[in-house]
Design an enzyme around this catalytic site. Sequence first.
Site, PDB file in Angstrom:
ATOM      1  N   GLY A   1       0.827  -1.200   0.000  1.00  0.00           N
ATOM      2  CA  GLY A   1       0.000   0.000   0.000  1.00  0.00           C
ATOM      3  C   GLY A   1       0.862   1.250   0.000  1.00  0.00           C
ATOM      4  O   GLY A   1       1.993   1.240  -0.473  1.00  0.00           O
ATOM      5  N   CYS A   2       0.347   2.298   0.555  1.00  0.00           N
ATOM      6  CA  CYS A   2       1.031   3.590   0.594  1.00  0.00           C
ATOM      7  C   CYS A   2       2.324   3.492   1.396  1.00  0.00           C
ATOM      8  O   CYS A   2       2.331   2.984   2.514  1.00  0.00           O
ATOM      9  CB  CYS A   2       0.095   4.605   1.233  1.00  0.00           C
ATOM     10  SG  CYS A   2       0.852   6.199   1.535  1.00  0.00           S
ATOM     11  N   PHE A   3       3.411   3.998   0.831  1.00  0.00           N
ATOM     12  CA  PHE A   3       4.691   3.907   1.550  1.00  0.00           C
ATOM     13  C   PHE A   3       4.721   4.752   2.808  1.00  0.00           C
ATOM     14  O   PHE A   3       5.498   4.487   3.712  1.00  0.00           O
ATOM     15  CB  PHE A   3       5.902   4.170   0.659  1.00  0.00           C
ATOM     16  CG  PHE A   3       5.909   5.403  -0.209  1.00  0.00           C
ATOM     17  CD1 PHE A   3       5.319   6.591   0.153  1.00  0.00           C
ATOM     18  CD2 PHE A   3       6.574   5.350  -1.422  1.00  0.00           C
ATOM     19  CE1 PHE A   3       5.380   7.706  -0.655  1.00  0.00           C
ATOM     20  CE2 PHE A   3       6.650   6.465  -2.244  1.00  0.00           C
ATOM     21  CZ  PHE A   3       6.041   7.644  -1.861  1.00  0.00           C
ATOM     22  N   TRP A   4       3.867   5.752   2.924  1.00  0.00           N
ATOM     23  CA  TRP A   4       3.803   6.531   4.158  1.00  0.00           C
ATOM     24  C   TRP A   4       3.399   5.636   5.327  1.00  0.00           C
ATOM     25  O   TRP A   4       3.895   5.790   6.437  1.00  0.00           O
ATOM     26  CB  TRP A   4       2.800   7.664   4.055  1.00  0.00           C
ATOM     27  CG  TRP A   4       3.105   8.738   3.063  1.00  0.00           C
ATOM     28  CD1 TRP A   4       4.312   9.032   2.490  1.00  0.00           C
ATOM     29  CD2 TRP A   4       2.161   9.663   2.516  1.00  0.00           C
ATOM     30  NE1 TRP A   4       4.174  10.085   1.627  1.00  0.00           N
ATOM     31  CE2 TRP A   4       2.867  10.494   1.622  1.00  0.00           C
ATOM     32  CE3 TRP A   4       0.807   9.863   2.697  1.00  0.00           C
ATOM     33  CZ2 TRP A   4       2.255  11.527   0.909  1.00  0.00           C
ATOM     34  CZ3 TRP A   4       0.194  10.887   1.991  1.00  0.00           C
ATOM     35  CH2 TRP A   4       0.911  11.706   1.113  1.00  0.00           C
ATOM     36  N   CYS A   5       2.463   4.715   5.068  1.00  0.00           N
ATOM     37  CA  CYS A   5       1.982   3.806   6.119  1.00  0.00           C
ATOM     38  C   CYS A   5       3.089   2.874   6.589  1.00  0.00           C
ATOM     39  O   CYS A   5       3.318   2.727   7.793  1.00  0.00           O
ATOM     40  CB  CYS A   5       0.814   2.973   5.605  1.00  0.00           C
ATOM     41  SG  CYS A   5      -0.661   3.918   5.187  1.00  0.00           S
TER      42      CYS A   5
END
Length: 176
Positions: free
Chosen positions: A12-16
């Site tokens: 998923g989102c790399f921020w997560c």
Amino acid sequence: MAMVERATLGGGCFWCLEAAFRRLRGVIEVTPGYAGGHTPRPTYDEVSTGTTGHAEVVRIEYDPERISYEQLLEVFFTVHDPTTKDRQGYDVGPQYRSIILYQDETQKEAAQRKIRELSGLFKPRIVTEVKPLDRFWPAEPEHYRHYDKYPQEPYCQLVIAPKVRKVADNFRFLLE
């Protein structure tokens, strides 16, 4: 001097993933980036189109004396849904796929073993790709430490914070 190894994971989102892994003991650095595709030097805007073949990933540099690759995989499979192809929640597209990009045969075997071990626990089946890391492209600097910089942002509160809490609840023994 600590030995440093690397793991490259996308879920998923790399921020997560960055926010979740950054808090673990033995993790030295977490770098958001792109891997698994065919476009050289991709940008966030290009990867967001879903046409580069790249996934949003994190490169985790860690001390294997303090945290193992297998423990990193445990966290990985806890903070994302490995059963949804090309999506995590509202983030949809091949850039958000579940992927483990291994550095060597030992990591490949560990990833395959972990998927076999977990396969009976997930319905539908795990769709996580396991493939060799060809090249990691670091993301633009504005994507680094997004959760730490903007914790009150709605995306951070609604999507990232629950993953960080899940790590704290399930992996207290691995926290710094």
